[in-house]
Design an enzyme around this catalytic site. Sequence first.
Site, PDB file in Angstrom:
ATOM      1  CD  GLU A  68      -3.234  -0.656   2.258  1.00  0.00           C
ATOM      2  OE1 GLU A  68      -3.400   0.355   2.630  1.00  0.00           O
ATOM      3  OE2 GLU A  68      -3.812  -1.704   2.571  1.00  0.00           O
ATOM      4  CG  ASP A  92      -2.495  -2.205   5.620  1.00  0.00           C
ATOM      5  OD1 ASP A  92      -1.247  -2.844   5.409  1.00  0.00           O
ATOM      6  OD2 ASP A  92      -2.771  -1.050   5.894  1.00  0.00           O
ATOM      7  CG  ASP A 141      -7.444  -3.494   7.239  1.00  0.00           C
ATOM      8  OD1 ASP A 141      -7.581  -3.293   5.952  1.00  0.00           O
ATOM      9  OD2 ASP A 141      -7.006  -2.236   8.084  1.00  0.00           O
ATOM     10  CD  GLU A 179     -11.653   0.580   3.816  1.00  0.00           C
ATOM     11  OE1 GLU A 179     -11.407   0.989   2.839  1.00  0.00           O
ATOM     12  OE2 GLU A 179     -12.830   0.502   4.379  1.00  0.00           O
ATOM     13  CE1 TYR A 237      -2.387  -2.314   9.386  1.00  0.00           C
ATOM     14  CE2 TYR A 237      -4.331  -3.343  10.038  1.00  0.00           C
ATOM     15  CZ  TYR A 237      -3.833  -2.530   9.216  1.00  0.00           C
ATOM     16  OH  TYR A 237      -4.441  -1.731   8.239  1.00  0.00           O
ATOM     17  NE  ARG A 290      -5.861   2.186  10.214  1.00  0.00           N
ATOM     18  CZ  ARG A 290      -4.842   2.550   9.379  1.00  0.00           C
ATOM     19  NH1 ARG A 290      -4.149   1.732   8.982  1.00  0.00           N
ATOM     20  NH2 ARG A 290      -4.594   3.974   9.323  1.00  0.00           N
ATOM     21  CG  HIS A 320      -4.626  -7.787  12.467  1.00  0.00           C
ATOM     22  ND1 HIS A 320      -3.952  -7.743  11.434  1.00  0.00           N
ATOM     23  CD2 HIS A 320      -5.509  -6.973  11.882  1.00  0.00           C
ATOM     24  CE1 HIS A 320      -4.151  -7.371  10.105  1.00  0.00           C
ATOM     25  NE2 HIS A 320      -5.441  -6.592  10.528  1.00  0.00           N
TER      26      HIS A 320
END
Length: 732
Positions: free
Chosen positions: A9, A82, A84, A86, A298, A300, A344
């Site tokens: 990203e 990532d 997740d 998104e 990570y 988030r 996570h």
Amino acid sequence: MAKKLMIVESPTKTKTISQYIGKEFDIVASMGHIRDLPKKDLGIDIENDFKPHYVLSSDKRKVVKKIVDKAQKASEIYIASDNDREGEAIAWHLNEILKKKNPDKAIYRVVFNEITSEAVKYSIEHPRSVDNDLVNAQQARRILDRIVGYKVSPVLWKTIAGKLSAGRVQTVALRILCEREEEIKKFVPKEYWKIFADLKKDKDFTASLEKYDGKKAKIENQEQAEKIYDYVKTQKFIVQDVKQKDKSISPGPPFITSTLQQGASNLLGFSTKKTMAVAQQLYEGVEIKGERHGLITYMRTDSVRIGDKAVEEVQKLIKERFGNDYLSRKRRIFKTKKKSQDAHEAIRPTSSFRTPESIERFLTKDQARMYNLIWKRFVATQMSNAKVKNTRLFMAAGKALFETKGNVVKFEGFMKAYPWIFIMNKDENLPNLKVGEEVNLIKLSKEQKFTQPPPRFTEAQLVKKLESENIGRPSTYAPIISTLLFRKYVELVKKKFYPTELGMIVEKFLVAKLDDFFNVSFTSEMEDFLDEIENGKMDYVKALAEFYEKFISQIEQIDLKAEKGKITQKTDIICEKCGSPMVIKYSKYGKYLACSAFPKCRNTKPLGDDGKVQERKTGEKCPKCGEGDIVLKEGKFGKFYGCSNYPKCKFTRPFKIGVKCPECGGDLIERKNKNGRLFYGCSNYPKCKFITNYKPVNMECPECGAPSMFEKPSKYQGTKLICLKCKKEIIK
């Protein structure tokens, strides 16, 4: 031989990961999302199962072309966005584009919780396909948010003011803040009194009246306070009871997104936005002794789970650094909340042995403070309990009973690593008293007090509230707050939220007309619905259809003309241009006076909270007419100085912000474009044509000596300072 391609990203990740994957890989950054719904229309085919129409973001065309070109030359493609919702959506969009161009080429999805050599190599050895349930959950959220935004915002334009907007989750957060503000306004303080006794027996200590005549002391006025005061001062203070017990305090779980935001706010003074920006930097990698290292996992996450290897490593560190007494006898396992996604691990250092002091010189001040907080919190999780001795003393003065408390830390335990634990009356070692002993009264005092209204929310408290009510997810807390501030629906004053008048009007209107959709319980249910989609347990098209039918039905019931009439306020101020009465209107920048003859007359004036025209006097007389005062005004294109005798005298002078132009040394002027957005230009125009949208800062560039620098927002590094002359960048 053709190389393999890895797509991540952010460009920072490419620098860190490239060290681990070797020369057989080429690596490129997508710079976040590459496609989204179109800006100019809804972009959702309601009749065709809510099918979204995605378009390539205009600022990503070069990036996508670069990725496509590299992919065509690559032997294999690995998408490492990532892990997740998104990130999975980014992977899906990339996959959709790349498989059209490369139908026969292998495209793999790889994920990792930390950017370390071991984690990255393991993910490459164990690739998977794109998780469609995760993509559907993100897609459903995006569709919901788009429907709400595109259907509600026009209602606000037609009833309150143009350019306003409403968000599905942000509106509920605004409601929480506005309802708290209403509680504060309606709060009526109640008087009460407290009586304190300064006592002595070997040591001085203070006790407070807790019971009187066998009941809890409730002193409501001065008369009652004086009566009890006069009685107590004639009595002897006798020790009635001594209670002592040892307390064991356990460490809290490692940080998750919400608790990190709260901890960084309370202990470091960081905003939620800054917290996530600095944490992102630590996650993506920092250069240490010539090599880049991802320093934390990570950031988030809503899971407190810790991996086995991480626990084993931190246990070894605790033994070496603090000793066996400080190591918990059993491995601590923390329970994750039922509604957590648990994708996570918790937020922790990638290596416990990478201690804060060993890498401090390689980090910025903010990075070092953040890493220190995360490292200490994680290390504490596997340390032994703190031991505290709690003492409570009860002294009888006739029918009055006084009490005092004290706590003494007998063994620090985990507090040796993580000292930020609040213990009331900590280290207050009270005298060693026995029942029946008399203690000496040094001073008796009475204090008048008043009950306090509920406090306004800080960022940390709002995040905690959103989390407890199941509103939003770890990745959304910071954007929710940023959006409310950007829309000027709330302000942060001394780190506390105050809804603006505009925010209160918008919230009141939306709650009155669309309460079924902008309330805590419904928003929480929608989060559960998104989780069910992610887990493959719900068909999101059916759920969206049910939502849409009810939502549109309520939108269509709003009488726009009637509501606009309720909000527009008449005044007795006359327009000096056409003689029509002025009315109070609202915009995203607050309330203002506008001519009621609009659009024939477009005269407007700024308006203060007191309902009077805002014109701040400077103390100068007009140099043109000599009669009027020079006042600070605000027009369609920004602030300026003008004569108070307008329209007789039309003298004006630009508003200088106190920062020098980096090109010619002239004064920078704050202006607005036709869309109401701020920009900054040089007062020496047209000789100097310097112009920028970045906010100027009165700071000399350390590289070239230019007189000013500028704030440059960065998705991955928060706000940076940039010199527009030599391009030097500094992380703020």
